[in-house]
Structures are given as C-alpha cells and as structure tokens.
Design an enzyme around this catalytic site. Structure first.
Site, PDB file in Angstrom:
ATOM      1  CE1 TYR A   1     -21.065   2.685  14.673  1.00 58.59           C
ATOM      2  CE2 TYR A   1     -18.855   2.941  13.751  1.00 58.59           C
ATOM      3  CZ  TYR A   1     -19.863   2.133  14.267  1.00 58.59           C
ATOM      4  OH  TYR A   1     -19.648   0.785  14.380  1.00 58.59           O
TER       5      TYR A   1
ATOM      6  CG  HIS B   1     -15.905  -6.417  19.587  1.00 62.14           C
ATOM      7  ND1 HIS B   1     -16.866  -5.943  20.444  1.00 62.14           N
ATOM      8  CD2 HIS B   1     -16.270  -5.990  18.348  1.00 62.14           C
ATOM      9  CE1 HIS B   1     -17.776  -5.259  19.760  1.00 62.14           C
ATOM     10  NE2 HIS B   1     -17.435  -5.282  18.484  1.00 62.14           N
TER      11      HIS B   1
ATOM     12  CG  ASN C   1     -13.486  -0.436  13.120  1.00 67.12           C
ATOM     13  OD1 ASN C   1     -14.202   0.520  12.931  1.00 67.12           O
ATOM     14  ND2 ASN C   1     -13.976  -1.642  13.365  1.00 67.12           N
TER      15      ASN C   1
ATOM     16  CE1 TYR D   1       3.359 -29.470 -23.756  1.00 67.08           C
ATOM     17  CE2 TYR D   1       1.248 -29.083 -22.681  1.00 67.08           C
ATOM     18  CZ  TYR D   1       1.993 -29.279 -23.831  1.00 67.08           C
ATOM     19  OH  TYR D   1       1.365 -29.273 -25.044  1.00 67.08           O
TER      20      TYR D   1
ATOM     21  NE  ARG E   1       8.040 -28.836 -24.462  1.00 64.48           N
ATOM     22  CZ  ARG E   1       6.985 -29.105 -25.239  1.00 64.48           C
ATOM     23  NH1 ARG E   1       6.572 -28.203 -26.123  1.00 64.48           N
ATOM     24  NH2 ARG E   1       6.335 -30.241 -25.143  1.00 64.48           N
TER      25      ARG E   1
ATOM     26  CG  PHE F   1     -14.017  -1.205   8.635  1.00 59.95           C
ATOM     27  CD1 PHE F   1     -14.887  -1.942   7.853  1.00 59.95           C
ATOM     28  CD2 PHE F   1     -14.518  -0.090   9.288  1.00 59.95           C
ATOM     29  CE1 PHE F   1     -16.218  -1.592   7.712  1.00 59.95           C
ATOM     30  CE2 PHE F   1     -15.859   0.273   9.163  1.00 59.95           C
ATOM     31  CZ  PHE F   1     -16.704  -0.487   8.373  1.00 59.95           C
TER      32      PHE F   1
ATOM     33  CD  GLU G   1     -20.564  -4.859  11.465  1.00 59.39           C
ATOM     34  OE1 GLU G   1     -20.156  -6.024  11.612  1.00 59.39           O
ATOM     35  OE2 GLU G   1     -20.384  -3.969  12.322  1.00 59.39           O
TER      36      GLU G   1
END
Length: 503
Positions: free
Chosen positions: A56, A86, A198, A280, A283, A329, A413
């Site tokens: 792959y 990409h 990746n 608060y 404190r 990844f 994916e």
C-alpha cells in the site's frame, strides 16, 4: 556560530524545544539518525527490486484507490502526483513559527528509520528550517486522520520545486528559492510522498506551540490573579497549604504555593480585613487555576509522546522484514487533547473576567469603574465588556471538535479526528486568554493606585513598575484600546524562566 541541536532518538520535550527556538539553534541529523534513515531506504529499495506484490502506498494508489497497482517506472510520478494533488489547503495562513515547528517535527518523525525516505529528502527539510525558508501553508484542509494531508502537502511541495515559501519577509516561488541556493528539486522515490503527507505534524506543531504559550499564561494567571487579590483587599487564608494538602491535586497545590510566594512580604495582604471571605473568583484560584494546570500536564504528556513517534504509513520494519499498513496517522489522541486544552484555557479566561467584574463594581473602597469622577468619566466600564465578549467567544470555540467525524475517500477513511480544526480553534482561544489576562492586569494595576500608601509584595511591585512604563494610570477617559494593546504586548514580551513556567 549558531548552536546546534542534533536530531536523534533522544526524547525531545518542551524545555528542549524552547531552548532550540530561544537560542536560534540550527538542526542537524545525528549519525544514528543518518544510519537509520539510510538503512530503511536501502531495505525498501531492495524489497521493491525483489518483489512485485502490491504494498500500500508504495506501488499502489492511495485511499480508496489502494487496489490500483502502479508500475515500477511510474513510482516517482506517483509520489509527485500525490504531493501536488493533495495540496488543497485554503483559508488563513499558518503562522510562521508553527510552520517552522512543522519542519522540525516532520524530520524528527522521519529520523527513526521507519518511513523509507531518502536521506536527501530529510536533509532538504532541515535546510529549509536552518535558512528560514518556510513553506506557505493554509489552516483549512486537514481532517486530522489520514495524516494532516493538505497542510503537509504544502509543506512538501517546495521539495519538488512547487508551491510558495516565505524567505526574508517576502513570499517567493519555491522554484526561485531553489535556484537561489543552487539546489536541485528532490526526485521523490517510492513511498516518499506518502511519508511526507501522512503524519500529524500540523496538529503537533500547533499543540507544541500552544502548550508553550499556555504554560506561560497559566503562570501569568496566577501572578495577575494575585495582583487582583491585592487590589480587591483579599484574604490570604484560602491559600494556606493546609487547605490544599487535604485535597492534594498537584495543580491546586502548585497554584496556592505560587500565590503565597507572589504575596510574600505584602503590606496589603497582611492588613486586618473587615470582610470574612472573598468571592470564588479570588478564593478558589487554586482549585480553578490548578485544574487547568493538571489538564495542561495531561496535554503535554500526549504531545510529547506524539512528537517522539512515527506517524506516517505504512511503517517499515527492516529488522523484521515487514512493511505494515496501520493507522498511526490518526489524530484522535491529539484531537481529544486539544479540545481538553481549549476547555482548560477557556476557564482561565472565564475566572479572570469575573475578577475584572469585581474590581470595577465599586466594592471594598474602590471607586466605581476604577476612576475619579465616575459619570463624567466612564473609566474601566467597557474593558470589562470587552473581556466578557472574548469569554463568550471562547465558550463557543471550546466546543469539542473531536466529537465530529465525516466520511471521506469513498468510505475507506470512514472515521476522522477533526484534530486540525481543534488545533486552529485552540490557537484563537489561547490568544484570546492572553487578551483577557491583559485586561485584568490593566484593571488590577489601576485599582492598586487606590490602595496607597500600602504596597503589595516586592515582586508584584517590581512587575507593576515595569508594566507602568507601558500603561500609565488613567486619570481621565482616554482611548483604552491603546492601553489594552500595550498590555497584551507587555505580557507577550515578558520573559519568565523556563524552569518556572514548566514546574
């Protein structure tokens, strides 16, 4: 000569990265890293020479195209096409300091020798870092799962002479910069494009950058909160160590200890008090600030693990003669950590704004809105509005990105982390907290004028003396935007010992 940091298998942490950045160190590969990178590449070359079966991303397509076999003569073209196709980022530009961290962290991940890149490729990324040649990258485009694909594609484009880079305060084509330095474009070999794209370096760089800032802001929240406590004529008893030893959360103990140290020797804190207890927001600073500290420690552990890891795919184990397609990844650990950071930091801003509100409310002998002649002067009325608006925006930003997922790549994916969105949201939110704390310091400094002749501690008085060089007492209404801007700049430029910040 600039000092050198050698990228090796030794664990890097926030202190190491802070030193690299502050001292302007150059980066070089240690001999051990050179050997690991080269051995992995040699193994992969030999593997492809002797094997035709699909592996792959090395001799196949990507994502849902994993079943498409690619011929040996097209392996370089496959990787170049991957990088170009990409590079689909859009939106705002990633800040330069984060881009520089991306370069560093990408080489760190490649240096372990499980990614299959050429030594030349890793070295060119270091050349970019060392010469401040920073790829132009966009904030939008990553799903935070199959690696930070789009932003890392923009990081990788200049290696092959594509895309744009920052150099000497201007944007240039990568091609022109390569020519300027007499560098040839890298000819990507099998697996290299995937190794570069990746990975989690977009999320990781944001996380590390923000952690360094968040730890500083955590320290400043304690310091500024202590200053506001003085201005409000608050009590010291809630910070007694005995209170916190019976509920010994680490961050709570640390916050109370810091506040006691900040207030040591103060005339104001030592004077008799009319009131029995404080609201608060004063404190409970140890409990609230401390919980945020404990959260930052968790986030820190997550990111330190990540940046000392291999996060591309597939992973190459030359010693075991295995190439395994996995999922390192996937950004889920970072997405959850970034969301947790957002919530923790938003709370520091939330409680800070409440202290601002108390200071301008005309309580405990302070004039309404911290100014003489209220009515004629609006004084500090609107800075509290500004802080409140930022707090509200942070509540929206703190909504977790990691609970979302959108199917991509034709269903291959089918679960993504959305950690990249968490990262960019966290960037805005953390800088917003800095603005809120700057407004609180502005108010506290003004309020303390009305406590004269009593003084705070020597430490707080020294900080305020420096601050008042930039932001003076407000006698009558003026453009407070300028004072807020100067307050933010003061906090941003204030140097604090690294050991104190990360303690």
């Amino acid at each position: 000569m600039r000092p050198i940091h050698y990228i090796s298998q030794e664990t890097i942490d926030l202190e190491t990265i802070s030193a690299i950045l502050e001292e302007g160190k150059t980066l070089e590969l240690a001999d051990s890293s050179v050997k690991k990178i080269q051995a992995c590449r040699d193994y992969l070359n030999q593997k492809l020479k002797n094997q035709d079966s699909p592996i792959y991303g090395i001799n196949t397509g990507f994502g849902s195209l994993y079943n498409v076999k690619i011929s040996k003569e097209n392996l370089t073209k496959l990787q170049e096409n991957l990088v170009m196709s990409h590079a689909c980022g859009t939106g705002e530009l990633v800040p330069k300091p984060i881009v520089k961290l991306m370069l560093f962290l990408k080489v760190q991940s490649l240096s372990y020798g499980h990614s299959g890149v050429q030594l030349e490729t890793a070295q060119r990324l270091l050349d970019f870092y060392n010469h401040d040649i920073l790829p132009v990258i966009y904030t939008q485009g990553s799903l935070g799962a199959s690696g930070d694909l789009a932003p890392l594609a923009h990081l990788a484009l200049p290696l092959i002479g594509k895309g744009e880079v920052y150099f000497e305060d201007a944007v240039h084509t990568a091609e022109s910069i390569l020519k300027k330095f007499n560098w040839e474009p890298i000819t990507l070999q099998s697996k290299e494009g995937l190794a570069l794209l990746n990975g989690t370096q977009f999320m990781s760089a944001y996380g590390i950058h923000l952690l360094m800032k968040a730890y500083k802001l955590s320290y400043l929240a304690d310091l500024i909160g202590s200053t506001s406590l003085e201005a409000f004529d608050g009590r010291i008893e809630p910070f007694n160590e005995l209170v916190h030893l019976v509920r010994p959360h680490k961050g709570q103990l640390k916050t109370a200890e810091r506040i006691r140290e900040f207030l040591e020797g103060s005339e104001l804190i030592g004077q008799d008090k009319v009131h029995v207890q404080d609201p608060y927001s004063f404190r409970c600073m140890p409990q609230v600030h401390g919980a945020s500290k404990d959260t930052l420690d968790f986030v820190r552990k997550t990111f330190i693990t990540e940046i000392n890891s291999v996060t591309d795919n597939p992973n190459i184990f030359s010693q075991d003669d295995l190439i395994i397609s996995g999922g390192n990844f996937h950004g889920q650990p970072l997405a959850l950590a970034l969301d947790y950071m957002k919530i923790a930091m938003a709370e520091l801003g939330n409680i800070s704004e409440r202290r601002v509100f108390q200071l301008v409310s005309g309580l405990r002998g302070l004039p309404t809105f911290l100014v003489d002649n209220p009515g004629l002067n609006s004084g500090f009325m609107i800075p509290q509005y500004t802080a409140a608006s930022i707090v509200s925006a942070n509540k929206q930003l703190a909504s977790p990105a990691s609970i979302d997922s959108i199917v991509s790549s034709n269903g291959q994916e089918d679960h993504v982390s959305m950690g990249a969105n968490a990262a960019t949201q966290a960037y805005t939110l953390v800088h917003n907290v800095e603005r809120i704390l700057a407004i609180e310091l502005f108010n506290a400094s003004q309020a303390l004028y009305f406590r004269k002749p009593l003084k705070s501690s020597a430490f707080i008085e020294s900080v305020l003396m420096a601050y008042r060089q930039d932001v003076s007492f407000v006698s009558n209404d003026r453009e407070l935007h300028i004072d807020i801007k100067n307050s933010v700049s003061f906090l941003s430029n204030l140097e604090i010992d690294v050991q104190e910040i990360y303690a």
